[in-house]
Write a protein that holds these residues in place. Sequence first.
Motif, PDB file in Angstrom:
ATOM      1  N   ALA A 170     -10.384 -27.452   1.283  1.00 21.98           N
ATOM      2  CA  ALA A 170     -10.404 -25.998   1.139  1.00 21.98           C
ATOM      3  C   ALA A 170     -10.988 -25.619  -0.218  1.00 21.98           C
ATOM      4  CB  ALA A 170      -8.981 -25.461   1.260  1.00 21.98           C
ATOM      5  N   PRO A 171     -11.642 -24.438  -0.285  1.00 27.11           N
ATOM      6  CA  PRO A 171     -12.324 -24.026  -1.515  1.00 27.11           C
ATOM      7  C   PRO A 171     -11.453 -24.097  -2.778  1.00 27.11           C
ATOM      8  CG  PRO A 171     -12.854 -22.510   0.262  1.00 27.11           C
ATOM      9  CD  PRO A 171     -11.869 -23.498   0.820  1.00 27.11           C
ATOM     10  N   LEU A 172     -10.198 -23.738  -2.656  1.00 23.44           N
ATOM     11  CA  LEU A 172      -9.340 -23.746  -3.838  1.00 23.44           C
ATOM     12  C   LEU A 172      -9.104 -25.165  -4.358  1.00 23.44           C
ATOM     13  CD1 LEU A 172      -8.016 -21.450  -5.402  1.00 23.44           C
ATOM     14  CD2 LEU A 172      -5.870 -22.006  -4.239  1.00 23.44           C
ATOM     15  N   LYS A 175     -12.232 -26.395  -6.018  1.00 21.05           N
ATOM     16  CA  LYS A 175     -12.337 -25.819  -7.354  1.00 21.05           C
ATOM     17  C   LYS A 175     -11.511 -26.645  -8.345  1.00 21.05           C
ATOM     18  CE  LYS A 175     -12.104 -21.247  -9.484  1.00 21.05           C
ATOM     19  NZ  LYS A 175     -10.785 -21.014 -10.109  1.00 21.05           N
ATOM     20  N   GLY A 176     -10.295 -26.983  -7.953  1.00 18.79           N
ATOM     21  CA  GLY A 176      -9.411 -27.782  -8.813  1.00 18.79           C
ATOM     22  C   GLY A 176     -10.011 -29.139  -9.125  1.00 18.79           C
ATOM     23  N   ILE A 177     -10.607 -29.767  -8.124  1.00 20.38           N
ATOM     24  CA  ILE A 177     -11.179 -31.098  -8.328  1.00 20.38           C
ATOM     25  C   ILE A 177     -12.401 -31.027  -9.236  1.00 20.38           C
ATOM     26  CG2 ILE A 177     -12.410 -32.957  -7.094  1.00 20.38           C
ATOM     27  CD1 ILE A 177     -10.104 -32.936  -5.139  1.00 20.38           C
ATOM     28  N   PHE A 178     -13.227 -30.023  -9.028  1.00 22.80           N
ATOM     29  CA  PHE A 178     -14.402 -29.866  -9.886  1.00 22.80           C
ATOM     30  C   PHE A 178     -13.994 -29.531 -11.322  1.00 22.80           C
ATOM     31  CE2 PHE A 178     -18.521 -29.840  -7.455  1.00 22.80           C
ATOM     32  CZ  PHE A 178     -18.010 -30.559  -6.399  1.00 22.80           C
ATOM     33  N   PHE A 200     -24.100 -25.963  -4.117  1.00 17.36           N
ATOM     34  CA  PHE A 200     -23.862 -24.875  -5.069  1.00 17.36           C
ATOM     35  C   PHE A 200     -22.875 -25.310  -6.152  1.00 17.36           C
ATOM     36  CE2 PHE A 200     -21.472 -21.028  -6.322  1.00 17.36           C
ATOM     37  CZ  PHE A 200     -22.512 -20.347  -6.949  1.00 17.36           C
ATOM     38  N   ALA A 201     -21.732 -25.819  -5.727  1.00 18.24           N
ATOM     39  CA  ALA A 201     -20.709 -26.251  -6.689  1.00 18.24           C
ATOM     40  C   ALA A 201     -21.235 -27.391  -7.556  1.00 18.24           C
ATOM     41  CB  ALA A 201     -19.444 -26.673  -5.945  1.00 18.24           C
ATOM     42  N   ALA A 202     -21.961 -28.321  -6.935  1.00 18.59           N
ATOM     43  CA  ALA A 202     -22.449 -29.484  -7.686  1.00 18.59           C
ATOM     44  C   ALA A 202     -23.463 -29.065  -8.752  1.00 18.59           C
ATOM     45  CB  ALA A 202     -23.075 -30.495  -6.731  1.00 18.59           C
ATOM     46  N   LEU A 203     -24.387 -28.202  -8.375  1.00 17.64           N
ATOM     47  CA  LEU A 203     -25.431 -27.805  -9.328  1.00 17.64           C
ATOM     48  C   LEU A 203     -24.835 -26.988 -10.472  1.00 17.64           C
ATOM     49  CD1 LEU A 203     -28.381 -26.900  -6.914  1.00 17.64           C
ATOM     50  CD2 LEU A 203     -28.082 -28.967  -8.288  1.00 17.64           C
TER      51      LEU A 203
END
Length: 242
Positions: A170-172, A175-178, A200-203
Amino acid sequence: MSGEPLLKVQGVETYYGNIRALGGVDVDVHKGEIVSLIGANGAGKSTLMMTICGSPQARSGKIIFDGTDITKMPTHMIARRRIAQSPEGRRIFPRMTVLENLQMGAGLDNLKYFDEDVAKIFELFPRLKERQAQRGGTLSGGEQQMLSIGRALMARPKLLLLDEPSLGLAPLIVKGIFEAIKKLNQEEGLTVFLVEQNAFAALKLSDRAYVMVNGQVTMSGSGRELLADPQVRAAYLEGGRH
Ligand SMILES: Nc1ncnc2c1ncn2[C@@H]1O[C@H](COP(=O)(O)OP(=O)(O)OP(=O)(O)O)[C@@H](O)[C@H]1O
Ligand SMILES: [Mg+2]
């Protein structure tokens, strides 16, 4: 970028039988960087991660890590040089507890740091601390991902390889892992090479990135450049969260 890269992948070709999965890949990762690799399903991203770890081995080309040619080294020798991987699908030990899984990640020469390292991982992922006596197989997907990263960190890596840490989460939780990856990079100077479908998150997280198509790198640049690139946007970001 000056100086020799920590990891240099040069003209690497990897085959599965007669099928060429990597067709001459060049990738550099410098110390202290977060570098990501994006690309469609079947592009060869996991194959590159696994080739760096020595299984399968590159048929041609070179992989230099920390000044040493590791191309033909067996996997356990590569691990000893402090490359740790959180593989696609997490691959935690389902019957072992969280704590036992972390023990499996610690190399024998790291045992003296065990308590200290476990404490650090529990601080990074408090959820794992609460669940330290629970069996790996009964953790949620997000918790298993945290455990997979935690287990890799127990090896005190110089280079952390992450294959699809956001897959199915899940997105949340993503987010925590990133955020945890960013923290490790900023506070501990950990070098990270990351494969992601979530372009998107990776870049956004990465200093630099590579795009892989059919076993070849077709584009590279800073995370910001690639985020703004119309071709990248069309192929990997349309329909995503941005
Ligand atoms: N063990 C294997 N034996 C034969 N072919 C394989 C094997 N593993 C992967 N391949 C093939 O190699 C190619 C690259 O696969 P790879 O898993 O590296 O892609 P990927 O970019 O990680 O894809 P995904 O985003 O789906 O994880 C694919 O065509 C795949 O079918
Ligand atoms: Mg893959």
